[in-house]
Scaffold this motif. Structure first.
Motif, PDB file in Angstrom:
ATOM      1  N   SER A  84       8.701   5.515  -1.651  1.00  0.00           N
ATOM      2  CA  SER A  84       7.653   5.992  -2.561  1.00  0.00           C
ATOM      3  C   SER A  84       7.512   7.510  -2.523  1.00  0.00           C
ATOM      4  O   SER A  84       6.913   8.113  -3.407  1.00  0.00           O
ATOM      5  CB  SER A  84       6.303   5.346  -2.202  1.00  0.00           C
ATOM      6  OG  SER A  84       5.873   5.764  -0.911  1.00  0.00           O
TER       7      SER A  84
ATOM      8  N   ARG B  56       0.247   5.729  -0.146  1.00  0.00           N
ATOM      9  CA  ARG B  56       0.388   4.473  -0.902  1.00  0.00           C
ATOM     10  C   ARG B  56       1.132   3.429  -0.077  1.00  0.00           C
ATOM     11  O   ARG B  56       1.953   3.749   0.765  1.00  0.00           O
ATOM     12  CB  ARG B  56       1.128   4.730  -2.216  1.00  0.00           C
ATOM     13  CG  ARG B  56       0.453   5.790  -3.082  1.00  0.00           C
ATOM     14  CD  ARG B  56       1.382   6.302  -4.166  1.00  0.00           C
ATOM     15  NE  ARG B  56       0.882   7.536  -4.772  1.00  0.00           N
ATOM     16  CZ  ARG B  56       0.406   7.638  -6.012  1.00  0.00           C
ATOM     17  NH1 ARG B  56       0.373   6.578  -6.785  1.00  0.00           N
ATOM     18  NH2 ARG B  56      -0.030   8.795  -6.470  1.00  0.00           N
TER      19      ARG B  56
ATOM     20  N   ILE C 156      -3.374  10.135  -6.851  1.00  0.00           N
ATOM     21  CA  ILE C 156      -4.065   9.191  -5.969  1.00  0.00           C
ATOM     22  C   ILE C 156      -5.571   9.251  -6.189  1.00  0.00           C
ATOM     23  O   ILE C 156      -6.295   8.290  -5.922  1.00  0.00           O
ATOM     24  CB  ILE C 156      -3.710   9.469  -4.497  1.00  0.00           C
ATOM     25  CG1 ILE C 156      -4.070   8.252  -3.625  1.00  0.00           C
ATOM     26  CG2 ILE C 156      -4.392  10.734  -3.977  1.00  0.00           C
ATOM     27  CD1 ILE C 156      -3.511   8.311  -2.233  1.00  0.00           C
TER      28      ILE C 156
ATOM     29  N   TYR D 243      -9.691   4.281  -4.886  1.00  0.00           N
ATOM     30  CA  TYR D 243      -8.818   3.914  -3.767  1.00  0.00           C
ATOM     31  C   TYR D 243      -9.205   4.671  -2.505  1.00  0.00           C
ATOM     32  O   TYR D 243      -9.204   4.123  -1.406  1.00  0.00           O
ATOM     33  CB  TYR D 243      -7.361   4.214  -4.156  1.00  0.00           C
ATOM     34  CG  TYR D 243      -6.354   4.016  -3.056  1.00  0.00           C
ATOM     35  CD1 TYR D 243      -6.033   2.741  -2.585  1.00  0.00           C
ATOM     36  CD2 TYR D 243      -5.696   5.108  -2.483  1.00  0.00           C
ATOM     37  CE1 TYR D 243      -5.090   2.564  -1.576  1.00  0.00           C
ATOM     38  CE2 TYR D 243      -4.747   4.935  -1.477  1.00  0.00           C
ATOM     39  CZ  TYR D 243      -4.459   3.662  -1.027  1.00  0.00           C
ATOM     40  OH  TYR D 243      -3.537   3.490  -0.030  1.00  0.00           O
TER      41      TYR D 243
END
Length: 340
Positions: free
Chosen positions: A143, A245, A283, A303
């Protein structure tokens, strides 16, 4: 024929990149244009084949990262000098009746007083050196595998390692984590150019998962293996560099438990979130659904609102690292000190 031509082109491109970088020397003062030239050339380096680099090639690439981040690491070093205070007494100080070394300035008054003013000894009583244990952990998962993210992550590692080395922090270690955790530079080994070469050769950013629990367990065990004699509330620090992540492959509760265990062991964790990926959302924009025990949707929240690491910094530009990290670290350590 097409494959053969492509391979030749890649070799020529690689040689061209090396030629473009070869005339820059580590530590040389750079103007903005030259700095951007080096950064652009480094971003063009293929992610594949890092593990096949020779030690000399990897050392050259690490030297370029040190060059392009030299001013940032020096700036961070000066900021951390004010935040991470000396913990180990190395300098002699004071006037004592007993001690390790004579204070020569007190000898003549001692004789003149007919040996009455006998506080003529010095002791190691003033902290002047640092004895911290600091681990830098870099996410090696796929990622992270975009040119911008890789570039910024390695620059962040170079800035941190450069600043901490200049500060003579004590023990500095580096590890990489994905499906497993690899200890690249242990606390028992000084950080050198060879350490930087090892970092460049190791990270390929192709791992298929991010086992943050395993990394926390491994680093906690390594911190425990090197005893700390500091009386400071914060003497063991773990800097995690990741895009933040895919952390929950073992479940939310397992991650929270591992974070709590590290904190209980005295490890101060700082999470540096690399938020620079082309074509993906920030993010800061990610939302996650929250369900109750019956599986009913309760709400949708940010998140980062339930991020398992309480102390984190979102980085979009490596130039922001010194001031952003120093300001945050200063506040966080003050909070921990006051709570203790």
């Amino acid at each position: 024929a097409v494959v053969s031509t492509q391979s030749t082109g890649e070799a020529s491109s690689s040689q061209s990149e090396d030629d473009r970088l070869s005339h820059f020397k580590t530590g040389q003062a750079l103007d903005k244009t030259t700095e951007e030239e080096i950064r652009t050339a480094l971003m063009e380096i293929s992610l594949q084949g890092r593990e096949n680099m020779t030690e000399g090639e990897a050392a050259g690439k690490w030297a370029q990262y040190e060059t392009v981040t030299a001013s940032l690491s020096q700036e961070l070093c000066e900021q951390l000098r004010l935040i991470l205070e000396p913990t180990k007494a190395a300098k002699m100080k004071g006037d004592y009746r007993t001690g390790k070394r004579l204070n020569m300035k007190r000898i003549i008054p001692y004789i003149a007083s007919k040996f009455q003013k006998d506080k003529i000894w010095m002791r190691r009583s003033k902290p002047s050196t640092r004895d911290y244990q600091v681990m830098v952990a870099l996410d090696d998962s796929s990622s992270m595998a975009t040119a911008e993210c890789v570039q910024m992550s390695l620059e962040a590692v170079a800035v941190l390692c450069g600043a901490l080395s200049k500060l003579e922090i004590g023990s500095l270690g580096v590890c990489g984590f994905g499906s497993d955790t690899s200890l690249l530079v242990p606390f028992t080994e000084p950080f050198t150019a060879a350490s930087g070469s090892r970092i460049i050769r190791h990270f390929t950013f192709t791992d298929t998962s991010t086992d943050i629990v395993r990394m926390l367990d491994v680093t906690r065990a390594h911190f425990t293996s090197v005893p700390s004699f500091s009386n400071q509330p914060v003497s063991q620090l773990l800097f995690i560099i990741s895009d933040g992540r895919g952390l929950y492959i073992k479940g939310v509760d397992a991650v929270k438990k591992a974070v709590k265990s590290s904190w209980s062991a005295g490890v101060f964790i700082v999470f540096l979130i690399i938020d620079k990926q082309r074509g993906t959302e920030s993010i800061l924009d990610i939302r996650t659904p929250i369900f109750d025990s019956a599986g009913k949707l309760v709400r949708i929240e940010s998140y980062l609102e339930s991020f398992p690491f309480p102390y984190y910094v979102v980085l979009k530009d490596p130039a922001d690292l010194p001031n952003t990290l120093a300001d945050a670290l200063r506040q966080w350590i003050e909070i921990v000190t006051n709570s203790n």
